[in-house]
Design a protein around this motif. Structure first.
Motif, PDB file in Angstrom:
ATOM      1  N   GLN A   8       0.708  -1.220   0.024  1.00  0.00           N
ATOM      2  CA  GLN A   8       0.128   0.166   0.152  1.00  0.00           C
ATOM      3  C   GLN A   8       0.758   1.209   0.132  1.00  0.00           C
ATOM      4  O   GLN A   8       2.076   1.261   0.776  1.00  0.00           O
ATOM      5  N   LYS A   9       0.436   2.217  -0.740  1.00  0.00           N
ATOM      6  CA  LYS A   9       1.220   3.491  -1.013  1.00  0.00           C
ATOM      7  C   LYS A   9       0.008   4.642  -0.725  1.00  0.00           C
ATOM      8  O   LYS A   9      -0.969   4.794  -1.258  1.00  0.00           O
ATOM      9  N   LEU A  10       0.546   5.717  -0.064  1.00  0.00           N
ATOM     10  CA  LEU A  10      -0.252   6.749   0.002  1.00  0.00           C
ATOM     11  C   LEU A  10       0.628   7.964  -0.822  1.00  0.00           C
ATOM     12  O   LEU A  10       1.339   8.417  -0.628  1.00  0.00           O
ATOM     13  N   LEU A  11      -0.277   8.338  -2.155  1.00  0.00           N
ATOM     14  CA  LEU A  11       0.167   9.536  -2.969  1.00  0.00           C
ATOM     15  C   LEU A  11      -0.644  10.387  -3.006  1.00  0.00           C
ATOM     16  O   LEU A  11      -2.133  10.248  -2.853  1.00  0.00           O
ATOM     17  N   GLN A  12      -0.409  11.511  -3.330  1.00  0.00           N
ATOM     18  CA  GLN A  12      -0.991  12.645  -3.544  1.00  0.00           C
ATOM     19  C   GLN A  12      -0.827  13.304  -4.936  1.00  0.00           C
ATOM     20  O   GLN A  12       0.228  13.554  -5.303  1.00  0.00           O
ATOM     21  N   LYS A  13      -2.027  13.295  -5.730  1.00  0.00           N
ATOM     22  CA  LYS A  13      -1.781  13.560  -7.099  1.00  0.00           C
ATOM     23  C   LYS A  13      -2.589  14.970  -7.283  1.00  0.00           C
ATOM     24  O   LYS A  13      -3.731  15.074  -6.762  1.00  0.00           O
ATOM     25  N   LEU A  14      -2.071  15.832  -7.988  1.00  0.00           N
ATOM     26  CA  LEU A  14      -2.955  17.060  -8.467  1.00  0.00           C
ATOM     27  C   LEU A  14      -3.528  16.862  -9.468  1.00  0.00           C
ATOM     28  O   LEU A  14      -2.983  16.495 -10.702  1.00  0.00           O
ATOM     29  N   SER A  15      -4.649  17.392  -9.600  1.00  0.00           N
ATOM     30  CA  SER A  15      -5.521  17.351 -10.898  1.00  0.00           C
ATOM     31  C   SER A  15      -4.919  18.584 -11.645  1.00  0.00           C
ATOM     32  O   SER A  15      -4.283  19.376 -11.304  1.00  0.00           O
ATOM     33  N   PRO A  16      -5.321  18.456 -13.077  1.00  0.00           N
ATOM     34  CA  PRO A  16      -5.005  19.508 -14.089  1.00  0.00           C
ATOM     35  C   PRO A  16      -5.374  20.689 -13.671  1.00  0.00           C
ATOM     36  O   PRO A  16      -4.873  21.726 -13.709  1.00  0.00           O
ATOM     37  N   GLN A  17      -6.813  20.860 -13.197  1.00  0.00           N
ATOM     38  CA  GLN A  17      -7.099  22.248 -12.525  1.00  0.00           C
ATOM     39  C   GLN A  17      -6.282  22.540 -11.511  1.00  0.00           C
ATOM     40  O   GLN A  17      -6.018  24.057 -11.315  1.00  0.00           O
TER      41      GLN A  17
END
Length: 491
Positions: A8-17
Motif C-alpha cells: 500500500q502507498k499513500l500518494l497525492q496527485k494534483l488534478s490539471p485544474q
C-alpha cells in the motif's frame, strides 16, 4: 526469481485544474496579462468580454444592454445551419488552432502596434565608432573580433592568444599577438572610457589617463591605482598617507577623484533596459483610520465561455447521424469548452486567494499600514497567515514571493512583511525589522571618520533593551548590504 507482492502507498496527485491554479497564483500582475493573452490565442472557446464589446459594432445590436451578457439565438442558429463540418475538419488553420494562422485574415487597420524606444546598444555604439576609423580590412576584422569578445561590463576577459586563434579559425585572418594588442589599444580609446580593459586596475587607469595630465590630483590618483590599489580598496588610508607623503585633505581629493570613475563602463548604456517594472497587485488606502483593500483591476479580467462554441457543441451533440468526423469535432469542441471553464475558474480562485491572503496580512500588520513606521511591524511568519485563512503555507508563500502592495508610504513586496521575532528584556516580542531599522539609523548618523564597529552596535542595542549577540548584529548588517566599519570609513 520473480515474486508478486502486495503493498500500500499513500500518494497525492494534483488534478490539471489544481496545477493550473497553482501556476496562475504565483504569476505576478505584470505577467498575468500576457498569460491571459496566450490562453485567448490558444483557446478559441475563451473570450474577453471587454475586447468583444469593443469589436462589435453597436448598430448590429440596437437593443443590447452593454452591462448584460445577451445574444441573439436566432442569428446564431442561422450561422450554425450554414456551418459545414467537413470544411471545419479539413481546415488545418482551425483544427490546429494556435499554431497556424490565417495570414490574410487580419485587417491591417485593426492591428495595434506598441511604440518602443529605439536606443543603440553598447556593442552597436562601439561598432559605429570602429566604422569611422580609417583602418585596413585586417585591422577592422581584428577590432570587430575584440568588440564581439567583450562582456556586458565592457571588459575583455579572453587572452590575446585566444583572440588570435579565433581570427585564424573563424575568419581566416592570420594576425600576430602584437597586432591584436595594438588594435585593443585603439578600442580602449573609444567611449565610454574604460572599455576594453582586462582588469579593474586597467579600467580605472584608462579613465584617469583621459583626464588632464597636468592636474596634480590626477597624477597622484594614477599612482594610487597603479601601486596601491589593494590598500585603497581596503581603505588603509593611514598607510597611503605615509607612503605617498600626503595629508588627509590631499588624500581626500585623490579618493574622491577615483570614486568618480566607472568600474563597469559597459553598463552605462544598458541601465534603463535592466530596470524591472513593478505593478502593484493590491492597493491599500487610509480612509480616516479605516484601511481599504482593493485588488488591481488587471487581476480581474472579464472572461467568458464563447456562446457560439456552446451552441456548436449542443448542435453536434443533438445531431441524429454521428460519424467519425462528427465525433472528432464534438471531442475537439468539448475539450476547448472544458479548458475555457477551467481557466475562468482558476482566475476567479486566484482573485479570491489573493484578496483573502492580503486581507489577513493587512489585519495582522494594521498598525504598520496606518503609520508606515517599520517599528510597528509585528513578528509574522507564513504559518501565522496560513492558520488565519485556513490554507497551506505553500499557498501563502506563492502569494508573498511575487506580489506587491501599494500604500501611502510606498510599494512593498509582500514577503518584506514577514519577519522573525526577537524578545526584549521586558519579555515583549518585536520584529527583527525593528532592530534593523535601529541599526540603519545609528549607522546613518555615525561619524564616518570613526564608524561604529559591530561590538559598539551590539552595546547600543543592549542599552535600548534588545539583548542580541554580536554575530546576529553582523548578520542583520549583511542582510541590509552594509559593509563592515573599516569599509565605511571616510576621510
Amino acid at each position: 526469481m520473480l515474486k508478486q507482492n502486495l503493498q500500500q502507498k499513500l500518494l497525492q496527485k494534483l488534478s490539471p485544474q489544481q496545477i493550473q491554479f497553482i501556476k496562475l497564483l504565483q504569476v505576478p500582475t505584470v505577467s498575468l496579462d500576457t498569460r491571459i493573452k496566450e490562453e485567448l490565442e490558444e483557446n478559441p472557446a475563451l473570450e474577453d468580454i471587454s475586447l468583444t464589446n469593443l469589436n462589435e459594432p453597436e448598430e448590429q445590436y440596437p437593443d443590447r444592454d452593454p452591462d448584460e451578457d445577451t445574444y441573439n439565438s436566432d442569428d446564431e442558429k442561422g450561422e450554425m445551419d450554414e456551418f459545414n463540418i467537413d470544411d471545419y475538419l479539413q481546415d488545418d488553420s482551425v483544427n490546429d488552432y494556435g499554431s497556424r494562422y490565417d495570414q490574410n485574415g487580419d485587417d491591417e487597420d485593426e492591428r495595434k502596434e506598441i511604440p518602443i524606444a529605439v536606443q543603440s546598444s553598447f556593442f552597436e555604439s562601439l561598432q559605429a565608432q570602429l566604422d569611422l576609423l580609417p583602418v585596413s580590412d585586417k585591422d577592422f576584422a581584428i577590432g570587430k573580433q575584440i568588440i564581439g569578445s567583450l562582456d556586458d561590463d565592457g571588459y575583455l576577459r579572453r587572452p590575446i592568444m585566444s583572440l588570435t586563434d579565433d581570427l585564424a579559425f573563424s575568419q581566416n585572418v592570420m594576425a600576430e599577438d602584437e597586432e591584436v594588442e595594438d588594435m585593443l589599444k585603439v578600442i580602449q580609446s573609444f567611449d565610454p572610457a574604460g572599455v576594453g580593459a582586462r582588469s579593474l586596475q586597467e579600467c580605472l587607469l584608462i579613465q584617469l589617463r583621459k583626464k588632464d595630465p597636468n592636474d596634480l590630483i590626477i597624477k597622484k590618483a594614477i599612482i594610487v591605482v597603479e601601486d596601491y590599489l589593494d590598500e585603497f580598496t581596503r581603505k588603509h588610508y593611514d598607510k597611503l598617507e605615509r607612503s605617498l607623503n600626503m595629508n588627509s585633505i590631499e588624500l581626500r581629493g585623490v579618493v574622491n577623484e577615483i570614486l568618480k570613475l566607472n568600474p563597469k563602463p559597459g553598463d552605462s548604456n544598458e541601465v534603463s533596459t535592466k530596470q524591472m517594472q513593478v505593478i502593484p497587485d493590491f492597493h491599500i488606502t487610509n480612509n480616516d483610520g479605516f484601511l481599504m483593500l482593493t485588488l488591481n483591476s488587471k487581476n480581474a479580467p472579464e472572461l467568458k465561455v464563447s456562446r457560439s462554441y456552446q451552441e456548436m457543441f449542443q448542435h453536434y451533440d443533438k445531431a441524429s447521424q454521428k460519424d467519425k468526423k462528427l465525433k472528432e469535432a464534438v471531442q475537439f469542441v468539448k475539450q476547448k469548452l472544458d479548458s475555457a471553464k477551467w481557466f475562468i475558474d482558476a482566475i476567479k480562485q486566484r482573485q479570491q486567494t489573493l484578496l483573502k491572503t492580503m486581507n489577513a496580512i493587512m489585519q495582522y500588520q494594521y498598525d504598520f499600514f496606518l503609520t508606515g513606521d517599520d517599528k510597528n511591524l509585528k513578528p509574522m511568519i507564513l504559518k501565522d497567515i496560513a492558520d488565519r485563512i485556513g490554507m497551506d503555507i505553500s499557498t501563502v508563500s506563492r502569494v508573498a514571493n511575487s506580489k506587491y502592495v501599494q500604500t501611502e508610504f510606498g510599494t512593498f513586496l509582500l514577503k518584506s512583511f514577514f519577519s522573525e521575532a526577537i524578545q526584549t528584556e521586558s519579555g515583549e516580542e518585536v520584529s527583527n525589522k525593528e532592530v534593523k531599522k535601529i541599526l540603519e539609523e545609528h549607522i546613518g548618523k555615525e561619524d564616518k571618520r570613526h564608524p561604529l564597529a559591530d561590538e559598539k552596535l551590539t552595546d547600543i542595542l543592549k542599552d535600548a533593551g534588545y539583548n542580541i549577540a554580536r554575530r546576529t548584529v553582523a548578520k542583520y548588517r549583511e542582510q541590509m548590504n552594509i559593509p563592515v566599519a573599516r569599509l565605511r570609513k571616510e576621510l
